[in-house]
Design an enzyme around this catalytic site. Structure first.
Site: not given
Ligand code: MN
Length: 429
Positions: A129, A134, A143, A201, A233, A237, A240, A244, A253, A257, A360
């Site tokens: 990450y 990103h 958040r 990615e 990837d 969403r 997720q 998550y 995810k 891929t 990303t």
């Molecule tokens: Mn990713």
């Protein structure tokens, strides 16, 4: 700087991703069903098994030539950077020296005549990450009051991905089903994702591994990296957002891929090395095990990355794909070496052929965002396609094409080719 020319004419075209200076490794299947490894050169592939068979690699350590005769790159990766350091110059000589042409040419095959396969048996896959842009953009969507968590500037954040569902460019991606819960709904429901996304990615393959319990110091990290590929990837969403917390990505995810078939070695990327991302003065220094002068000086790679979209309607209209964004790997907050060293810092062992991905790649600019979640702000600002279509997220029939290349004055451009995937409808769920 003088450009070395190849007797493979297509390799001398200034627009090719695969000049003599690149020679990325891949694995392919001939129409007869035979699978072997090769290197890309112009619009051709040099079949490495055939190159061993015709005696052209007899001057090399027999371990190296044996590793070229496999149906995956794992054995070559396991030999470490020294093997690549010996093999690539030899292949460059063979493809530039005209006196070798008669012997080597029968080992060439047109790229368009073969099917590319996954370059390695990927035992484990980890996704990081590493783009702070990103992480901040995504954090602010999920958040709003607490976008970037306090560990980010200390820990290269990552999660263990799924190796079984890695696919090579060109593989169709089935829209996944899963649990989602709308913000105003009482209970979750189960069905096809309504927010399918891509993530732009870059992945890097582990070459020589490390024994369990033996961490890799940052000064040695790059000697454990075989080379780089493009990674998409795919991400759901809505799934997720519901799943998550507290343990991170799972079914949002791991359904697919996609990676590019060609792996560019660090040797080929050497002319495009740049300083690592410059932290602003208020940022903490990385802890000592992640901090090395050489990595700061040249830990980055000036690698341009692009995402293109071709919808079903665009295919019907026979129109060219449209570019959605353009980023650069040098914008990552963490270097590849820092990611690899951090991964092994607890004694975790990496194996040849394991794949680590950057996360990303997004930059600061509005046109350098590496996924639709960021571009459309989770669907709030739909994207306008030139033919009049709009997109919040991907629709069935959409094709996503990733491209990556390095350009610098005085050096031939090198690139990854493409990493493509087309979305097909969900199974009934
Ligand atoms: Mn990713």
């Amino acid at each position: 700087m003088a450009v070395t020319r190849s007797w493979v004419e297509s390799a001398n075209d200034s627009r090719t991703d695969f000049p003599l200076e690149n020679l990325p490794f891949g694995v392919f299947r001939r129409s007869c069903g035979f699978v072997t490894s090769g290197v890309a050169i112009g619009d051709q592939i040099l079949d490495l098994r055939a190159t061993v068979a015709n005696g052209s690699l007899d001057t090399l350590d027999p371990q190296i030539s044996r590793s070229c005769e496999n149906d995956s790159l794992n054995a070559l990766m396991a030999l470490g950077r020294e093997a690549v350091d010996a093999l690539r110059p030899r292949l460059m000589d063979l493809l530039s020296d005209r006196s070798s042409r008669a012997r080597v040419e029968p080992a060439l095959i047109q790229q368009s005549a073969v099917e590319m396969l996954l370059p390695a048996r990927i035992g484990d896959y980890t996704d990081f990450y590493a783009s702070i842009y990103h992480a901040t953009n995504v954090g602010s969507l999920f958040r709003p009051d607490n976008p970037l968590l306090p560990n980010y500037k200390y820990v290269p954040i990552g999660y263990h991905g799924r190796a079984s569902s890695m696919a090579v460019s060109g593989t169709e991606i089935q829209r996944p089903c899963g649990q989602t819960k709308a913000a105003d709904a009482e209970e979750p429901s189960f069905g096809p994702t309504r927010s399918l996304d891509y993530e732009l990615e870059v992945g890097f393959f582990v070459g020589r591994g490390n024994a369990q319990g033996r961490s890799v110091p940052i000064s040695e990290a790059e000697s454990h990296i075989f080379g780089l590929c493009l990674v998409n990837d795919w991400s759901a969403r809505d799934i997720q957002a519901w799943e998550y917390q507290p343990l991170g990505p799972f079914l949002a995810k791991n359904f697919a891929t996609t990676i590019s078939p060609w792996v560019l070695t660090l040797d080929a990327l050497e002319p495009f090395r740049v300083p690592a991302f410059k932290r602003v003065t208020d940022d903490p220094n990385p802890l000592p095990y992640l901090n090395a002068e050489e990595d700061r000086a040249r830990g980055g790679i000036d690698l341009k990355l692009e995402v293109w979209l071709k919808t079903k309607q665009m295919r019907a209209e026979n129109s060219a794909p449209v570019r959605l964004s353009q980023g650069n790997l040098r914008d990552l907050y963490w270097t590849l070496a820092q990611m690899l060293t951090h991964h092994t810092s607890n004694g975790c062992n990496l194996h040849p052929g394991d794949l680590l991905a950057s996360g990303t790649v997004s930059g600061a600019a509005r046109d350098s965002l590496g996924c639709l979640l960021e571009i459309t702000r989770r669907g709030a600002e739909p994207l306008q396609v030139p033919n009049g279509e709009t997109r919040k997220f991907l629709e069935d029939g959409d094709e996503v094409i990733l491209r990556g290349y390095c350009e610098r004055e005085g050096h031939p451009r090198i690139g990854f080719g493409e990493c493509r995937g087309i979305v097909r409808p969900a199974q009934s769920c």
